[in-house]
Design an enzyme around this catalytic site. Structure first.
Site, PDB file in Angstrom:
ATOM      1  N   ASP A 145      45.183  21.547   5.661  1.00 46.55           N
ATOM      2  CA  ASP A 145      46.473  21.935   6.231  1.00 46.55           C
ATOM      3  C   ASP A 145      47.552  21.544   5.207  1.00 46.55           C
ATOM      4  O   ASP A 145      47.912  20.380   5.124  1.00 46.55           O
ATOM      5  CB  ASP A 145      46.682  21.219   7.562  1.00 46.55           C
ATOM      6  CG  ASP A 145      48.057  21.441   8.157  1.00 46.55           C
ATOM      7  OD1 ASP A 145      48.712  22.430   7.798  1.00 46.55           O
ATOM      8  OD2 ASP A 145      48.485  20.599   8.982  1.00 46.55           O
ATOM      9  N   GLU A 195      57.319  21.829   5.820  1.00 47.42           N
ATOM     10  CA  GLU A 195      56.924  22.331   7.137  1.00 47.42           C
ATOM     11  C   GLU A 195      56.628  21.189   8.099  1.00 47.42           C
ATOM     12  O   GLU A 195      56.949  21.260   9.287  1.00 47.42           O
ATOM     13  CB  GLU A 195      55.696  23.240   6.996  1.00 47.42           C
ATOM     14  CG  GLU A 195      55.297  23.967   8.274  1.00 47.42           C
ATOM     15  CD  GLU A 195      54.286  23.211   9.127  1.00 47.42           C
ATOM     16  OE1 GLU A 195      53.968  23.683  10.238  1.00 47.42           O
ATOM     17  OE2 GLU A 195      53.795  22.133   8.707  1.00 47.42           O
ATOM     18  N   GLU A 196      55.999  20.133   7.579  1.00 48.26           N
ATOM     19  CA  GLU A 196      55.532  19.049   8.438  1.00 48.26           C
ATOM     20  C   GLU A 196      56.664  18.205   9.029  1.00 48.26           C
ATOM     21  O   GLU A 196      56.425  17.384   9.910  1.00 48.26           O
ATOM     22  CB  GLU A 196      54.577  18.136   7.660  1.00 48.26           C
ATOM     23  CG  GLU A 196      53.311  18.819   7.152  1.00 48.26           C
ATOM     24  CD  GLU A 196      52.323  19.200   8.249  1.00 48.26           C
ATOM     25  OE1 GLU A 196      52.616  18.920   9.433  1.00 48.26           O
ATOM     26  OE2 GLU A 196      51.277  19.773   7.928  1.00 48.26           O
ATOM     27  N   ASP A 228      48.661  29.715   8.249  1.00 51.29           N
ATOM     28  CA  ASP A 228      48.583  28.262   8.468  1.00 51.29           C
ATOM     29  C   ASP A 228      47.244  27.944   9.110  1.00 51.29           C
ATOM     30  O   ASP A 228      46.517  28.842   9.559  1.00 51.29           O
ATOM     31  CB  ASP A 228      49.741  27.791   9.365  1.00 51.29           C
ATOM     32  CG  ASP A 228      50.099  26.325   9.150  1.00 51.29           C
ATOM     33  OD1 ASP A 228      49.280  25.583   8.574  1.00 51.29           O
ATOM     34  OD2 ASP A 228      51.206  25.930   9.555  1.00 51.29           O
ATOM     35  N   HIS A 263      45.330  16.687  10.870  1.00 54.67           N
ATOM     36  CA  HIS A 263      46.182  15.627  10.343  1.00 54.67           C
ATOM     37  C   HIS A 263      45.392  14.337  10.098  1.00 54.67           C
ATOM     38  O   HIS A 263      45.872  13.237  10.341  1.00 54.67           O
ATOM     39  CB  HIS A 263      47.370  15.362  11.287  1.00 54.67           C
ATOM     40  CG  HIS A 263      48.410  16.415  11.207  1.00 54.67           C
ATOM     41  ND1 HIS A 263      49.607  16.349  11.894  1.00 54.67           N
ATOM     42  CD2 HIS A 263      48.463  17.584  10.512  1.00 54.67           C
ATOM     43  CE1 HIS A 263      50.336  17.422  11.632  1.00 54.67           C
ATOM     44  NE2 HIS A 263      49.651  18.195  10.796  1.00 54.67           N
TER      45      HIS A 263
END
Length: 360
Positions: free
Chosen positions: A179, A211-212, A234, A326
């Site tokens: 990711d 983005e995060e 994504d 994550h």
């Protein structure tokens, strides 16, 4: 000529190894600029670090923006104590329970997230997860000055050390930053595949930053490009492991691209329009691509920012399931990305026939 999955894996292995948490994506950006230049008419980088790669088709037509984000979850140094231990703050969705005892990259230096020896823990301590503000990173220094002499300062990035690897089933890959470096590689492969420009209109590949931490780069990019259509690439969490089966979220790896009909919470997110959802499903069926449709309130994509720019952008997303989101051991299936490339190629080759996707 190498097969797609072999090439994809080799490129992702390189890209995922580069440190690039939110706001500190420059090393990733530099690599991607070099990779895109041979396959684009023009490549540029804006003030925030977004990469734009432009490719014109054989005939005039719509402008399509296809984006992926370059940043990975991580932390930054918020304090350095007098014994040389680092206190940290998260940038993105870092989970405390996955940090403890991990090897980390501290702005190019080796470090470990400390863990209190089990022999010294009380029964209560063994049952709870420490807050990120209780954790610390050990870089092998014995003083604050020694840390400074190493070239480490407050605000420097910290990311997992976790090399991309393959399972015995080589279609399954595992590592950090799948990711979303995986979709950066997918976008590159898309540009390679259109070297003969067999489409109408303009293809703008965007590698968005941050983005995060709030979809920040995508907001700027969509305002700049003002595309007729946008597709976001994504990865997306899945629920095909024993701890999540029966969750009412039937998404798994190896089952094809995921079309997120809803992504994000009630205030911030993206409700894909019925027209764009139908477009994605129709092309998937036409090309015999297996697909999954998702409703995921706990995650979102850059489409949430893109579709709200200017007068509104007709935006959709093609996402790819990943296990252990994550974490330093994210798992994905290379077959999903291969099918995603075929879907994108088929859609873009027919871009002039998408129509207006009118609201009514």
């Amino acid at each position: 000529m190498k097969l797609f999955k072999e090439t994809f894996y080799e490129q992702l292995k390189v890209l995922s190894s580069i440190q690039g948490p939110p706001g500190q994506e420059a090393p990733v950006v530099k690599t991607l600029v070099d990779w895109f230049k041979p396959y684009a008419d023009h490549v540029e980088v804006d003030h925030i670090g977004n990469v734009y790669a432009y490719l014109n088709g054989k005939k005039p037509g719509p402008t399509l923006m296809v984006s992926a984000h370059s940043d990975e979850i991580g932390c930054v140094i918020r304090d350095i104590d007098d014994k040389g231990f680092l206190r940290i703050e998260r940038t993105g969705g870092v989970i405390e329970s996955l940090l403890i005892g991990r090897k980390v990259n501290v702005n190019g230096h080796f470090g470990v997230v400390g863990v209190k020896a089990g022999h010294l823990q009380t029964p209560e301590e063994r049952k709870r997860i420490p807050s990120i503000y209780e954790l610390y990173v050990d870089v092998g220094a014995s003083s604050r000055n020694e840390v400074y002499e190493m070239g480490i300062q407050i605000g420097d990035p910290i990311t997992y050390i976790s090399e991309l690897e393959q399972f015995t089933n080589k279609d399954l890959i595992c590592g950090k930053a799948i990711d979303n470096r995986s979709c950066c590689v997918l976008l590159l492969e898309l540009f390679k595949s259109f070297s003969e420009r067999e489409f109408s209109g303009t293809l703008v590949g965007v590698i968005a930053v941050q983005e995060e931490v709030g979809l920040r780069g995508a907001k700027i990019a969509s305002y700049k490009i003002n595309p007729d259509f946008a597709l976001v690439l994504d990865t997306i969490p899945c629920a095909d492991t024993p701890d999540s089966l029966g969750s009412g979220y039937p998404i798994g790896i190896g089952k094809g691209p995921v079309i997120p009909a809803l992504a994000g919470g009630s205030v911030r997110g993206h409700l894909m329009s019925p027209q764009m959802k139908k477009l994605l499903i129709d092309y998937s069926n036409k090309l015999a691509i297996p697909y999954q449709v998702a409703v995921m309130t706990g995650a979102t994509t850059d489409a949430a920012a893109i579709h709200l720019e200017r007068e509104g952008v007709k935006a959709g997303a093609i996402t790819f399931a990943r296990r252990y989101s994550h974490s330093p051991v994210e798992v994905a299936d290379l077959n999903d990305f291969e099918k995603g490339l075929i879907l994108l190629q088929g859609m873009i080759s027919d871009l002039e026939n998408w129509g207006e996707l009118n609201f009514i």
